[in-house]
Write a protein that holds these residues in place. Structure first.
Motif, PDB file in Angstrom:
ATOM      1  N   PRO A   7       0.842  -1.202   0.000  1.00 12.56           N
ATOM      2  CA  PRO A   7       0.000   0.000   0.000  1.00 12.56           C
ATOM      3  C   PRO A   7       0.879   1.255   0.000  1.00 12.56           C
ATOM      4  N   LEU A   8       0.505   2.234  -0.756  1.00 11.03           N
ATOM      5  CA  LEU A   8       1.232   3.499  -0.822  1.00 11.03           C
ATOM      6  C   LEU A   8       0.291   4.629  -0.415  1.00 11.03           C
ATOM      7  N   LEU A   9       0.599   5.285   0.658  1.00 11.90           N
ATOM      8  CA  LEU A   9      -0.186   6.417   1.143  1.00 11.90           C
ATOM      9  C   LEU A   9       0.492   7.701   0.648  1.00 11.90           C
ATOM     10  N   TYR A  10      -0.304   8.619   0.068  1.00  6.49           N
ATOM     11  CA  TYR A  10       0.333   9.852  -0.422  1.00  6.49           C
ATOM     12  C   TYR A  10      -0.547  11.066  -0.141  1.00  6.49           C
ATOM     13  N   TYR A  11       0.146  12.203   0.097  1.00 11.80           N
ATOM     14  CA  TYR A  11      -0.488  13.483   0.386  1.00 11.80           C
ATOM     15  C   TYR A  11       0.013  14.525  -0.615  1.00 11.80           C
ATOM     16  N   LYS A  12      -0.833  15.431  -0.953  1.00 11.41           N
ATOM     17  CA  LYS A  12      -0.390  16.613  -1.676  1.00 11.41           C
ATOM     18  C   LYS A  12      -0.130  17.698  -0.641  1.00 11.41           C
ATOM     19  N   ILE A  13       1.154  17.978  -0.404  1.00 11.57           N
ATOM     20  CA  ILE A  13       1.522  18.925   0.651  1.00 11.57           C
ATOM     21  C   ILE A  13       1.278  20.357   0.191  1.00 11.57           C
TER      22      ILE A  13
END
Length: 756
Positions: A7-13
């Motif tokens: 699983p890859l968790l990603y945010y747009k900072i």
């Protein structure tokens, strides 16, 4: 080939900045977009797998994303206390969860670096809140505010292709990787059955502590927590931990879980390090091997982690491990006493906070006897050696009285185990009460008089023993007899040394001889080593020498080393007045409470010792000493000098001050005759059955030659060696066939030897 999906968790900072977190690992990447993040992480994983032939474990089958709000009140923590803010915050916590390959559930909290397992889907919400709140409570208000600035997370995945034909049982990959550092430094537990039999013939069972075993299992499997088992020495910490690990190992085999346990002694981590930074590399390799085997590291003698690696706890192996513990890269378990736990908290703040605590309570008497009866049943069934109830009761009584500083059931199981092992060697079928007494005598040196209530104290025999060993010192004889009477009656304070005394008087009047006589009477029946520990206090005249006496850091001092080796003994502190005053401050706790606690929480007990301090304060070695003075005057003289030299609180902690008088001519002659009589016990005479007899003329000569106004009777032995032993040795060599004879020794300007 097989695809491992992470699983890859990603945010747009912010604009054109994306943060990606690879769930289940410590890897994080920032790039301009998701495609760049996936490319970087995929390339790294593939390269890492190709180089090392293994990859991070990931067991989730269909990962799900959940954002849970956890209510927390930010708190400032300072040395003076904790100061919570008035308002609470709702912190969004990201959870990646779902069923795994082993048919139970797991959950990862990537932003907190936490994860846990659970078996019932209904447990998910409560466990999520518990673990999140525990982690958040450790953070400052500023760190909590950072969680509010995170954007909305999204879930994607990364695929790693692996070779399914390689055989192994870790991480879903079947390649058998060599865990060189792990297998070199640690042993896998549970041991093989054959090895276990060689180690011990007794079961490692946590009787009456099954609830604690279940608690340990739950924290290790479901919560994947670092654990510290806390309890007093002998309370059952090791038994609970071993039983829990065996239970988990059985479940691992049954359910094909990926989990192994490894036992390590901390010193092995740094033992082979030759250059700066080498042991740090070793620790990193060890952690890597543990991750590859999904291993849990059981640290034996846990407190040692703070003592090795650097000059102090702040640069020790324990300090180095803190970051790895924060990031959940290693799972540790260990055992400590309550005192050791407090020392760890004081010496390395923040270290213990990475562990969950399981406290092992002291058991009630009923449960202790249940355990001992189960031990006896096991011995009867498996070893064919009976332990009747009378023997169990006697063991309990003796251990309760003479080992009050250790806990049941450990001390009883160890002692009965020793009795059973000895019975097995001697081919005995039953351990009777007299066998319990025999083993206790061997272990402590205490005579049967103190161990058996049916043996009455013969007061005349007691007086004759000490008056025969200590000549011309009536106050000392009476005081030593009194110590024996109190101890026999069981009226001594069990939480202090048996007795603490000051022997005051001039040199060479029998102070050391009295200490030897008392040591032999109390502890000389079973021990192979001398029961007298003699320390010259003139070696500790300067302030810095307290570290040599008590100890400093990881290094125990001289007195601590001796008492740990011989807890049943007489401790003779010779010429105590010559030591630095700081030594007396350290001794006050020993005199008052009977133990010393070092910086790492290790306790050294003095409660089975007799402490004797000798001093010349108040004494004069002039010829006129004692002439025209009453014994009362002399005692007052000693007491006055001692009171002036030592602080009142030190003197008040001493049980008694015993005056030793200067020796008169008749006393010297009695001592000389006693020392001459002792020659018959020497091997050369005893072996040939030669009996020596001594004329009054020889005794008178030795008394005069062996007495010095400055040193009392101390030169007496030298006079015997020079005037008797030396010429007698030459005579014996000239008569090599002499046996079964009586020999009279006379003196007339020289030693005269006559055969009778």
């Amino acid at each position: 080939m097989e695809n491992i999906i992470y699983p890859l968790l990603y945010y747009k900072i912010k604009e054109k900045v994306v943060l990606g977190i690879l769930v289940g690992t410590e890897y994080q990447v920032m790039d301009t977009d998701l495609k760049g993040i996936k490319g970087t992480l995929s390339g790294y994983l593939q390269k890492y797998y190709k180089k090392n032939n293994y990859y991070p474990y990931m067991g989730l089958l269909a990962p799900k994303l959940k954002i849970a709000e956890v209510k927390i009140r930010p708190t400032y923590k300072e040395k003076t206390g904790s100061y919570p803010l008035t308002q609470s915050l709702k912190i969004p916590i990201v959870a990646i969860y779902g069923e795994n390959k082993n048919n139970y559930y797991e959950c990862h909290l990537p932003t907190l670096g936490e994860s846990f397992y659970y078996y019932d889907a209904r447990q998910f919400s409560s466990l999520l809140t518990h673990f999140a709140r525990t982690k958040l409570n450790q953070k400052t208000p500023e760190e909590l505010q950072a969680f509010l600035r995170h954007g909305t997370p999204q879930l994607d995945s990364i695929t790693l292709r692996v070779n399914t034909h390689r055989k192994n049982k870790w991480g879903g990959n079947n390649y058998k990787r060599k865990s060189d550092t792990l297998t070199r430094l640690a042993e896998q537990y549970p041991y093989q059955k054959a090895l276990t039999k060689n180690i011990s013939a007794f079961p490692e069972a946590a009787w009456e502590l099954e609830d604690k075993v279940s608690e340990i299992v739950d924290k290790l499997i479901q919560q994947r927590a670092n654990l510290l088992i806390v309890g007093k020495s002998g309370s059952g910490k090791s038994s609970c931990l071993k039983t829990a690990i065996r239970k988990i190992a059985s479940s691992v085999r049954k359910n094909q879980l990926e989990m192994t346990f490894w036992q390590i002694i901390p010193q092995r981590i740094t033992a082979t390090s030759k250059y700066l930074g080498e042991w740090q590399e070793t620790v990193e390799d060890l952690i890597s091997d543990l991750q590859a085997t999904n291993g849990v590291l059981w640290v034996v003698d846990f407190i040692r982690l703070l003592q090795i690696g650097g000059q102090g706890p702040e640069d020790s192996v324990a300090a180095f491990l803190v970051n790895f513990l924060h990031q959940n890269q290693i799972q540790l378990i260990g055992e400590v006493t309550p005192a050791e736990l407090e020392s760890i908290r004081r010496l390395l703040p923040g270290f213990v906070e990475n562990f969950q605590i399981v406290k092992i309570p002291e058991l009630q008497e009923e449960k202790i006897f249940n355990i001992l009866n189960k031990f006896a049943d096991y011995s009867d069934s498996n070893l064919k050696i009976k332990i009747p109830h009378q023997s169990i009761e006697l063991s309990y009584r003796l251990l309760h009285r003479y080992f009050p500083y250790e806990s049941f059931p450990g001390k009883a199981v160890r002692f009965l185990g020793t009795c059973v092992s000895k019975a097995k060697i001697e081919e005995k079928k039953e351990i009777k009460p007299n066998h319990i007494i025999e083993n206790f005598v061997e272990q402590t040196g205490l005579p049967r008089l103190f161990l058996r209530d049916d043996i009455l104290l013969d007061q005349k025999e007691l007086y004759d023993y000490f008056s025969g060993q200590i000549i011309g010192q009536e106050p000392a004889v009476n005081q030593l007899c009194n110590i024996v009477k109190i101890f026999k009656a069981g009226l001594n304070n069990p939480y202090k040394p048996i007795s603490t005394l000051i022997f005051a008087g001039p040199t060479g009047v029998g102070k050391t001889a009295s200490a030897k006589a008392l040591a032999q009477y109390f502890f000389g029946k079973g021990q192979t080593q001398s029961p007298l520990i003699r320390i010259d206090m003139s070696e500790f005249q300067y302030p810095g020498m307290i570290s040599r006496f008590i100890g400093q850091g990881r290094h125990p001092g001289k007195v601590v080393q001796e008492i740990r080796e011989r807890p049943f003994s007489v401790l003779l502190l010779d010429e105590v007045e010559k030591a630095h005053p700081s030594i007396f401050d350290a001794l006050m706790n020993v005199l008052d409470e009977g133990f010393i606690v070092d910086a790492f929480g290790r306790i050294t007990n003095f409660r089975n010792t007799i402490i004797i301090m000798t001093t010349n304060l108040g004494a004069s070695n002039r010829k006129s000493l004692g002439f025209g003075q009453s014994k009362t005057d002399k005692s007052a003289q000693y007491l006055s000098a001692i009171s002036k030299h030592f602080r009142p609180e030190f003197v008040n902690r001493v049980d008694g001050i015993i005056p030793f008088n200067a020796l008169g001519k008749k006393v010297i002659e009695k001592i000389a005759f006693k020392e001459l009589e002792a020659l018959n016990q020497r091997e050369g005479f005893a072996k040939k059955k030669i009996q020596l007899q001594f004329t009054p003329e020889l005794v008178a000569f030795i008394s005069e030659a062996g007495f010095d106004e400055r040193y009392g009777a101390r030169p007496l032995q030298r006079a015997i060696d020079d005037e008797v032993i030396s010429p007698l040795a030459h005579w014996m060599l000239d008569h090599p066939k002499l046996k079964n004879k009586k020999v009279e020794l006379n003196y007339d300007n020289k030693l005269i030897i006559n055969l009778l």
